[in-house]
Structure formats: structure tokens, C-alpha cells
Design a protein around this motif. Structure first.
Motif, PDB file in Angstrom:
ATOM      1  N   ARG A 287      70.711  -1.613 -35.113  1.00  0.00           N
ATOM      2  CA  ARG A 287      70.471  -1.963 -36.521  1.00  0.00           C
ATOM      3  C   ARG A 287      70.639  -0.751 -37.427  1.00  0.00           C
ATOM      4  O   ARG A 287      71.202  -0.850 -38.519  1.00  0.00           O
ATOM      5  CB  ARG A 287      69.069  -2.545 -36.704  1.00  0.00           C
ATOM      6  CG  ARG A 287      68.946  -3.945 -36.205  1.00  0.00           C
ATOM      7  CD  ARG A 287      67.567  -4.462 -36.507  1.00  0.00           C
ATOM      8  NE  ARG A 287      67.432  -5.826 -36.057  1.00  0.00           N
ATOM      9  CZ  ARG A 287      66.316  -6.502 -36.119  1.00  0.00           C
ATOM     10  NH1 ARG A 287      65.234  -5.943 -36.608  1.00  0.00           N
ATOM     11  NH2 ARG A 287      66.254  -7.731 -35.690  1.00  0.00           N
TER      12      ARG A 287
ATOM     13  N   ARG B  16      72.512   1.992 -36.837  1.00  0.00           N
ATOM     14  CA  ARG B  16      73.942   2.307 -36.908  1.00  0.00           C
ATOM     15  C   ARG B  16      74.664   1.337 -37.824  1.00  0.00           C
ATOM     16  O   ARG B  16      75.500   1.719 -38.646  1.00  0.00           O
ATOM     17  CB  ARG B  16      74.550   2.248 -35.506  1.00  0.00           C
ATOM     18  CG  ARG B  16      74.696   3.569 -34.839  1.00  0.00           C
ATOM     19  CD  ARG B  16      75.599   3.525 -33.617  1.00  0.00           C
ATOM     20  NE  ARG B  16      75.411   2.378 -32.739  1.00  0.00           N
ATOM     21  CZ  ARG B  16      74.488   2.273 -31.795  1.00  0.00           C
ATOM     22  NH1 ARG B  16      73.644   3.263 -31.599  1.00  0.00           N
ATOM     23  NH2 ARG B  16      74.407   1.188 -31.048  1.00  0.00           N
ATOM     24  N   HIS B  17      74.345   0.068 -37.689  1.00  0.00           N
ATOM     25  CA  HIS B  17      74.978  -0.964 -38.514  1.00  0.00           C
ATOM     26  C   HIS B  17      74.675  -0.736 -40.001  1.00  0.00           C
ATOM     27  O   HIS B  17      75.574  -0.801 -40.838  1.00  0.00           O
ATOM     28  CB  HIS B  17      74.479  -2.341 -38.068  1.00  0.00           C
ATOM     29  CG  HIS B  17      75.116  -3.483 -38.775  1.00  0.00           C
ATOM     30  ND1 HIS B  17      76.421  -3.855 -38.554  1.00  0.00           N
ATOM     31  CD2 HIS B  17      74.639  -4.329 -39.719  1.00  0.00           C
ATOM     32  CE1 HIS B  17      76.714  -4.880 -39.320  1.00  0.00           C
ATOM     33  NE2 HIS B  17      75.644  -5.193 -40.044  1.00  0.00           N
ATOM     34  N   ALA B  18      73.418  -0.445 -40.313  1.00  0.00           N
ATOM     35  CA  ALA B  18      73.032  -0.216 -41.711  1.00  0.00           C
ATOM     36  C   ALA B  18      73.718   1.028 -42.269  1.00  0.00           C
ATOM     37  O   ALA B  18      74.244   1.009 -43.390  1.00  0.00           O
ATOM     38  CB  ALA B  18      71.515  -0.073 -41.821  1.00  0.00           C
TER      39      ALA B  18
ATOM     40  N   ASN C  68      76.485   2.431 -41.240  1.00  0.00           N
ATOM     41  CA  ASN C  68      77.927   2.198 -41.359  1.00  0.00           C
ATOM     42  C   ASN C  68      78.276   1.414 -42.612  1.00  0.00           C
ATOM     43  O   ASN C  68      79.317   1.636 -43.226  1.00  0.00           O
ATOM     44  CB  ASN C  68      78.463   1.460 -40.130  1.00  0.00           C
ATOM     45  CG  ASN C  68      78.594   2.370 -38.932  1.00  0.00           C
ATOM     46  OD1 ASN C  68      78.716   3.578 -39.066  1.00  0.00           O
ATOM     47  ND2 ASN C  68      78.558   1.792 -37.757  1.00  0.00           N
ATOM     48  N   HIS C  69      77.402   0.493 -43.014  1.00  0.00           N
ATOM     49  CA  HIS C  69      77.704  -0.338 -44.174  1.00  0.00           C
ATOM     50  C   HIS C  69      77.278   0.278 -45.500  1.00  0.00           C
ATOM     51  O   HIS C  69      77.977   0.124 -46.497  1.00  0.00           O
ATOM     52  CB  HIS C  69      77.070  -1.726 -44.021  1.00  0.00           C
ATOM     53  CG  HIS C  69      77.793  -2.596 -43.053  1.00  0.00           C
ATOM     54  ND1 HIS C  69      79.148  -2.596 -42.916  1.00  0.00           N
ATOM     55  CD2 HIS C  69      77.337  -3.482 -42.149  1.00  0.00           C
ATOM     56  CE1 HIS C  69      79.511  -3.447 -41.979  1.00  0.00           C
ATOM     57  NE2 HIS C  69      78.424  -4.000 -41.488  1.00  0.00           N
ATOM     58  N   ILE C  70      76.136   0.947 -45.531  1.00  0.00           N
ATOM     59  CA  ILE C  70      75.667   1.474 -46.811  1.00  0.00           C
ATOM     60  C   ILE C  70      75.664   2.997 -46.880  1.00  0.00           C
ATOM     61  O   ILE C  70      75.404   3.553 -47.928  1.00  0.00           O
ATOM     62  CB  ILE C  70      74.256   0.955 -47.149  1.00  0.00           C
ATOM     63  CG1 ILE C  70      73.226   1.444 -46.135  1.00  0.00           C
ATOM     64  CG2 ILE C  70      74.243  -0.549 -47.272  1.00  0.00           C
ATOM     65  CD1 ILE C  70      71.802   1.173 -46.540  1.00  0.00           C
TER      66      ILE C  70
END
Length: 119
Positions: free
Chosen positions: A16, A18-20, A22-24
Motif C-alpha cells: 500500500r 509503495r502504491h501510494a 508511486n501515484h502521489i
């Protein structure tokens, strides 16, 4: 059994995070860089009010960027819930914790760098 759950929870939290980031992460870094560059030009002016405002703005944005990417990321990687219910109660609880942590952490760097801001 608890070791497996802890490992699963750590994996989910890491994904979660890494995902956050990468997106913001890119928009956060880009906006911080442009704001710091604008503040740096303000701090070079001869008008003392603008110069002081530029120093404060640059310091605040730099500290905010460091806090956002490292401190908040580290806290999320360790303490974030493995499952998220999305209820009002959990959102309010998260908001209160974020406000308390921000109020506890923010004054220290400002106190430590007050001489750099005043000069």
C-alpha cells in the motif's frame, strides 16, 4: 500463526505504501520543488519582508516534503491497518491521530531552525 499474520500485514502495508508513493509521490515532489524555487527567489530580494517570507516558505516546504515522504511513510508502513473499513469512525480516528502527530512533530524543527529564519 501470529508470525504469519504479522508477515502478511507487513507485506500488505508495504504494498500500500509503495502504491501510494508511486501515484502521489511525483506530484508532491514536483509541487514542493517549484514552491521551494519560488521561495528561493523571494529570499534573494532586498525587501526584508519578502526575504524573510521566502526563507520561511522554503524551510516549511522542505520540512513538509521530508515529513511527507519519510516520516509519514515510515509511520504508515508500521502502524497502518491491514484492512480498511472506510467508515466514518475509522476516518475520524485517522484524522485525529494525524492532527495529534503533526502538532507533536512540527514545532521541533521550527524551534531548531528559528535562527536561520530570523537572520
Amino acid at each position: 500463526s501470529s508470525g504469519i499474520n504479522a508477515e502478511y500485514g507487513g507485506t500488505v502495508r508495504a504494498w500500500r505504501l509503495r502504491h501510494a508513493l508511486n501515484h502521489i509521490g511525483v506530484p508532491i515532489v514536483s509541487s514542493a520543488i517549484t514552491t521551494v524555487l519560488a521561495a528561493a527567489t523571494l529570499s534573494l530580494t532586498k525587501i526584508q519582508m519578502f526575504s524573510r517570507f521566502g526563507k520561511i516558505l522554503a524551510l516549511t516546504m522542505t520540512l513538509s516534503l521530508v515529513y511527507t515522504l519519510f516520516m509519514a511513510g515510515s509511520l504508515l508502513a508500521v502502524f497502518a491497518p491491514v484492512t480498511f473499513s472506510g467508515s466514518r469512525k475509522s476516518s475520524l480516528k485517522g484524522l485525529v491521530i494525524a492532527i495529534v502527530l503533526t502538532c507533536a512533530v512540527t514545532p521541533l524543527p521550527l524551534y531548531l531552525f528559528k535562527e536561520a529564519i530570523i537572520c
